[in-house]
Design an enzyme around this catalytic site. Structure first.
Site, short mmCIF file in Angstrom:
data_model
loop_
_atom_site.label_atom_id
_atom_site.label_comp_id
_atom_site.label_asym_id
_atom_site.label_seq_id
_atom_site.Cartn_x
_atom_site.Cartn_y
_atom_site.Cartn_z
N SER A 185 25.86 -7.08 73.48
CA SER A 185 25.55 -7.62 74.79
C SER A 185 25.22 -6.43 75.69
CB SER A 185 26.75 -8.43 75.29
OG SER A 185 26.57 -8.87 76.60
N TYR B 27 17.04 -10.34 82.40
CA TYR B 27 17.86 -9.63 81.41
C TYR B 27 19.33 -10.06 81.57
CZ TYR B 27 19.77 -5.84 78.56
OH TYR B 27 20.44 -5.13 77.59
N SER C 150 14.68 -0.39 63.99
CA SER C 150 13.55 0.55 64.04
C SER C 150 13.81 1.68 65.01
CB SER C 150 12.27 -0.19 64.44
OG SER C 150 12.36 -0.60 65.79
N LYS D 218 21.75 -11.92 78.68
CA LYS D 218 23.03 -11.38 78.17
C LYS D 218 24.22 -12.26 78.60
CE LYS D 218 21.48 -7.77 75.84
NZ LYS D 218 21.51 -7.73 74.37
#
Ligand code: NAP
Length: 272
Positions: free
Chosen positions: A132, A147, A11, A151
């Site tokens: 990643s 976060y 999107s 990752k």
């Protein structure tokens, strides 16, 4: 024969750039997003088909994978791109935000990979390209621990999977971008704070200022990343890990040049 690619999170941002790039290159593109009803631009491309997909939902993920395989007669490459960020002091983060960070960035790729494994085993090959971050191989932004966790977990997942998928000719790759232009990542970040506790405020202000700085000169052109995805998708590159952009490269060079304790202290000093 025309190749087909399945991409999550198209999107906006990198997923969208990647979808348009491969459509222009003549690939069939299964562009997936949570709200395809809202999309008007991608559908204009003859080669792009939209599929509804929230990657946190394993049932919907299997349905989207089957629909894309049926639409194109098979999928050659899957790009796990959808991702979100939770920032702010860990002690202030809502329980649901912790789960959301894991659900989208880790559980999402797990759902997508599991949905495509029967197809790739059957056709004796396939490729998973996983987006990643430099935050998946080093730490650099205070209050970004969740976060980082997501990752780093993605990196562990993909590296661990390598051994069981190699016998089936199923390739796995990790692409690790630094900050890049043309995405909505920062505006969608959930930045957790506390209305009554100010102890973290100096740190929060510095991190916020860095994240929202309008300095585009320090951000990479997304085409740099798309070109790496292209090289992996077409087999021009077979690198397992590809670190893209100067930020990540500088940080990794610095990290390799000193003991971890000195690296952590140096990064912390930048925000003191
Ligand atoms: N921006 C950076 O500087 C940067 C740096 C390194 C790595 N990355 C990574 O690059 C990837 C792409 O991010 P971006 O920077 O292009 O950000 P973006 O513009 O915010 O795009 C993220 C995409 O993920 C989608 N998404 C979020 N939650 C989802 C869910 N539950 N199911 C399916 N799709 C979902 C979003 O869709 P909705 O519109 O529905 O929310 C959007 O399409 C992410 O994995 C990110 O971690 C970004």
């Amino acid at each position: 024969m025309t190749k087909s690619i399945f991409i999550t999170g198209t999107s906006s941002g990198l997923g969208r750039h990647t979808a348009i790039h491969f459509a222009r290159r003549g690939w069939n593109v299964a562009a997936t997003m949570r709200d395809p009803e809202q999309e008007s631009q991608l559908v204009a491309h003859e080669r792009i088909r939209l599929f509804k997909l929230d990657v946190t939902d394993p049932v919907q993920t299997r349905a989207a994978a089957h629909a894309a395989i049926d639409a194109f007669g098979g999928i050659d490459v899957v790009v796990n791109n959808a991702g979100v960020g939770s920032y702010g002091p860990l002690e202030f983060v809502e329980e649901a935000t912790i789960d959301w960070q894991f659900a989208v960035n880790v559980r999402g790729p797990i759902n997508v990979i599991r949905a495509f494994l029967p197809h790739f085993r059957e056709r004796k090959g396939g490729r998973f390209i996983n987006i990643s971050s430099f935050m998946g191989v080093t730490t650099a932004v205070p209050t970004g621990s969740l976060y980082n966790m997501s990752k780093f977990a993605l990196e562990g997942l993909i590296e661990g999977l390598y051994y069981e998928l190699k016998p089936f000719n199923i390739d796995l790759h990790l692409v690790e971008p630094g900050g890049f232009k043309g995405n909505r990542f920062v505006e969608k970040v959930v930045f957790s704070t506390h209305p009554d506790i100010s102890d973290y405020d100096p740190l929060i202000h510095k991190v916020n200022a860095m994240m929202t700085s309008g300095d585009e000169s320090v951000r990479d052109d997304p085409q740099l990343i798309v070109d790496e995805i292209d090289a992996l998708a077409t087999g021009t590159s077979d690198r397992f890990r590809t670190l893209v952009g100067q930020t990540g490269k500088d940080l990794m060079r610095m990290r390799a040049s000193m003991p971890i304790e000195d690296y952590l202290a140096t990064i912390a000093a930048n925000f003191a």
